[in-house]
Each structure stands twice: as structure tokens, then as C-alpha cells.
Design a protein around this motif. Structure first.
Motif, mmCIF file in Angstrom:
data_model
loop_
_atom_site.group_PDB
_atom_site.id
_atom_site.type_symbol
_atom_site.label_atom_id
_atom_site.label_comp_id
_atom_site.label_asym_id
_atom_site.label_seq_id
_atom_site.Cartn_x
_atom_site.Cartn_y
_atom_site.Cartn_z
ATOM 1 N N VAL A 6 0.855 -1.175 0.000
ATOM 2 C CA VAL A 6 0.000 0.000 0.000
ATOM 3 C C VAL A 6 0.897 1.232 0.000
ATOM 4 O O VAL A 6 1.747 1.381 0.867
ATOM 5 C CB VAL A 6 -0.920 0.024 1.238
ATOM 6 C CG1 VAL A 6 -1.811 1.237 1.225
ATOM 7 C CG2 VAL A 6 -1.732 -1.257 1.323
ATOM 8 N N ASN A 7 0.734 2.099 -0.988
ATOM 9 C CA ASN A 7 1.540 3.312 -1.090
ATOM 10 C C ASN A 7 0.646 4.530 -1.207
ATOM 11 O O ASN A 7 -0.205 4.584 -2.082
ATOM 12 C CB ASN A 7 2.422 3.272 -2.350
ATOM 13 C CG ASN A 7 3.458 2.201 -2.287
ATOM 14 O OD1 ASN A 7 4.198 2.097 -1.320
ATOM 15 N ND2 ASN A 7 3.516 1.388 -3.317
ATOM 16 N N PRO A 8 0.848 5.531 -0.328
ATOM 17 C CA PRO A 8 0.126 6.781 -0.531
ATOM 18 C C PRO A 8 0.699 7.495 -1.764
ATOM 19 O O PRO A 8 1.894 7.401 -2.038
ATOM 20 C CB PRO A 8 0.395 7.572 0.743
ATOM 21 C CG PRO A 8 1.478 6.873 1.470
ATOM 22 C CD PRO A 8 1.661 5.528 0.864
ATOM 23 N N VAL A 9 -0.140 8.167 -2.498
ATOM 24 C CA VAL A 9 0.301 8.879 -3.688
ATOM 25 C C VAL A 9 -0.252 10.300 -3.681
ATOM 26 O O VAL A 9 -1.264 10.579 -3.056
ATOM 27 C CB VAL A 9 -0.132 8.167 -4.992
ATOM 28 C CG1 VAL A 9 0.532 6.818 -5.120
ATOM 29 C CG2 VAL A 9 -1.637 8.025 -5.058
ATOM 30 N N ALA A 10 0.438 11.173 -4.383
ATOM 31 C CA ALA A 10 -0.004 12.564 -4.537
ATOM 32 C C ALA A 10 0.436 13.037 -5.914
ATOM 33 O O ALA A 10 1.366 12.490 -6.503
ATOM 34 C CB ALA A 10 0.608 13.438 -3.452
ATOM 35 N N GLN A 17 4.776 21.628 -2.433
ATOM 36 C CA GLN A 17 3.860 22.720 -2.111
ATOM 37 C C GLN A 17 3.310 22.615 -0.696
ATOM 38 O O GLN A 17 3.017 23.621 -0.062
ATOM 39 C CB GLN A 17 2.706 22.750 -3.100
ATOM 40 C CG GLN A 17 3.128 23.115 -4.495
ATOM 41 C CD GLN A 17 2.001 22.925 -5.503
ATOM 42 O OE1 GLN A 17 1.079 22.152 -5.291
ATOM 43 N NE2 GLN A 17 2.097 23.643 -6.615
ATOM 44 N N ARG A 18 3.144 21.405 -0.220
ATOM 45 C CA ARG A 18 2.569 21.149 1.104
ATOM 46 C C ARG A 18 3.498 20.218 1.880
ATOM 47 O O ARG A 18 3.211 19.045 2.083
ATOM 48 C CB ARG A 18 1.184 20.513 0.992
ATOM 49 C CG ARG A 18 0.172 21.346 0.237
ATOM 50 C CD ARG A 18 -0.277 22.517 1.102
ATOM 51 N NE ARG A 18 -1.346 23.241 0.459
ATOM 52 C CZ ARG A 18 -1.205 24.403 -0.138
ATOM 53 N NH1 ARG A 18 -0.031 24.972 -0.202
ATOM 54 N NH2 ARG A 18 -2.229 25.023 -0.684
ATOM 55 N N PRO A 19 4.645 20.742 2.345
ATOM 56 C CA PRO A 19 5.641 19.876 2.984
ATOM 57 C C PRO A 19 5.131 19.172 4.239
ATOM 58 O O PRO A 19 5.570 18.061 4.551
ATOM 59 C CB PRO A 19 6.800 20.813 3.289
ATOM 60 C CG PRO A 19 6.262 22.197 3.172
ATOM 61 C CD PRO A 19 5.082 22.124 2.263
ATOM 62 N N LEU A 25 2.736 11.817 4.432
ATOM 63 C CA LEU A 25 2.696 10.778 3.402
ATOM 64 C C LEU A 25 3.972 9.943 3.391
ATOM 65 O O LEU A 25 3.924 8.725 3.222
ATOM 66 C CB LEU A 25 2.449 11.390 2.030
ATOM 67 C CG LEU A 25 1.076 12.021 1.823
ATOM 68 C CD1 LEU A 25 1.002 12.678 0.452
ATOM 69 C CD2 LEU A 25 -0.035 11.004 1.995
ATOM 70 N N LYS A 26 5.112 10.595 3.585
ATOM 71 C CA LYS A 26 6.384 9.865 3.603
ATOM 72 C C LYS A 26 6.487 8.950 4.818
ATOM 73 O O LYS A 26 7.130 7.909 4.753
ATOM 74 C CB LYS A 26 7.555 10.846 3.584
ATOM 75 C CG LYS A 26 7.742 11.513 2.245
ATOM 76 C CD LYS A 26 8.873 12.531 2.295
ATOM 77 C CE LYS A 26 8.990 13.253 0.960
ATOM 78 N NZ LYS A 26 9.987 14.334 1.027
ATOM 79 N N GLN A 27 5.880 9.350 5.922
ATOM 80 C CA GLN A 27 5.961 8.574 7.158
ATOM 81 C C GLN A 27 4.901 7.480 7.225
ATOM 82 O O GLN A 27 4.984 6.591 8.066
ATOM 83 C CB GLN A 27 5.854 9.511 8.370
ATOM 84 C CG GLN A 27 7.044 10.409 8.485
ATOM 85 C CD GLN A 27 6.970 11.452 9.578
ATOM 86 O OE1 GLN A 27 7.945 12.130 9.784
ATOM 87 N NE2 GLN A 27 5.870 11.625 10.278
ATOM 88 N N MET A 28 3.895 7.558 6.373
ATOM 89 C CA MET A 28 2.822 6.567 6.416
ATOM 90 C C MET A 28 3.268 5.249 5.799
ATOM 91 O O MET A 28 3.737 5.212 4.673
ATOM 92 C CB MET A 28 1.592 7.063 5.662
ATOM 93 C CG MET A 28 0.780 8.057 6.408
ATOM 94 S SD MET A 28 -0.727 8.483 5.515
ATOM 95 C CE MET A 28 -1.754 7.113 6.009
ATOM 96 N N SER A 29 3.140 4.230 6.573
ATOM 97 C CA SER A 29 3.297 2.875 6.073
ATOM 98 C C SER A 29 2.440 2.006 6.980
ATOM 99 O O SER A 29 2.292 2.296 8.159
ATOM 100 C CB SER A 29 4.756 2.425 6.116
ATOM 101 O OG SER A 29 5.205 2.340 7.442
#
Length: 90
Positions: A6-10, A17-19, A25-29
Motif C-alpha cells: 500500500v503506497n500513498p500517492v499525490a 507545495q505542502r511539505p 505521506l512519507k511517514q505513512m506505512s
């Protein structure tokens, strides 16, 4: 339905733009078992998706802490505290 990953995407450029959201998102796993558990609650037990997700987050508080480390709300408040407060009302 079984997930292998499962990978979050944007969209391109969103994380720049929205750090703050990018950090989240980078920390979500999360594990396949967690994702499948929520899906099973919704599909098999007809649980409301928001309720199923909230219960999964309540059962996995250490995971939520890792996701929200250094993340703030739109108003600059502590993200973890905001989520914990929201889950307490569920």
C-alpha cells in the motif's frame, strides 16, 4: 481482496507545495493485515468506513505516533494531539 503493498500517492509537486502533508505521506506505512482488516470490516461486517478506520487507528496508536511525528495541523497545532482528540470522540 488482498493487498501486497500500500503506497500513498499525490500529484506531482504536491509534496513540495505542502511539505507538512508530504511529511505525513512519507511517514505513512502500514501492514497488509491492517489494510485488509479495515476492508473486511467494511465489506464483510458492513461497518461504516470512517468507524472501521478510526477503530484500526485506535488499536495501532504506536503506528499513528510514527505517522504524525513532526506533523502539524493546518493551524500549526500538534498533529498527533489533534488526531488523538478526534479519535477520543469516535
Amino acid at each position: 481482496m488482498v493487498f501486497e503493498k500500500v503506497n500513498p500517492v499525490a500529484r506531482t509537486g504536491y509534496v513540495t507545495q505542502r511539505p507538512n502533508v508530504g511529511r505525513l505521506l512519507k511517514q505513512m506505512s502500514f501492514s497488509v493485515d491492517l489494510a485488509n482488516g479495515v476492508i473486511a470490516e467494511v465489506l464483510d461486517k458492513k461497518t461504516n468506513v470512517d468507524a472501521a478506520a478510526a477503530e484500526a487507528l485506535k488499536r495501532n496508536s504506536e503506528l499513528v505516533k510514527r505517522w504524525l511525528e513532526g506533523v502539524t495541523t493546518a493551524t500549526g497545532a500538534n498533529g498527533l494531539e489533534a488526531v488523538q482528540a478526534a479519535l477520543a470522540t469516535e
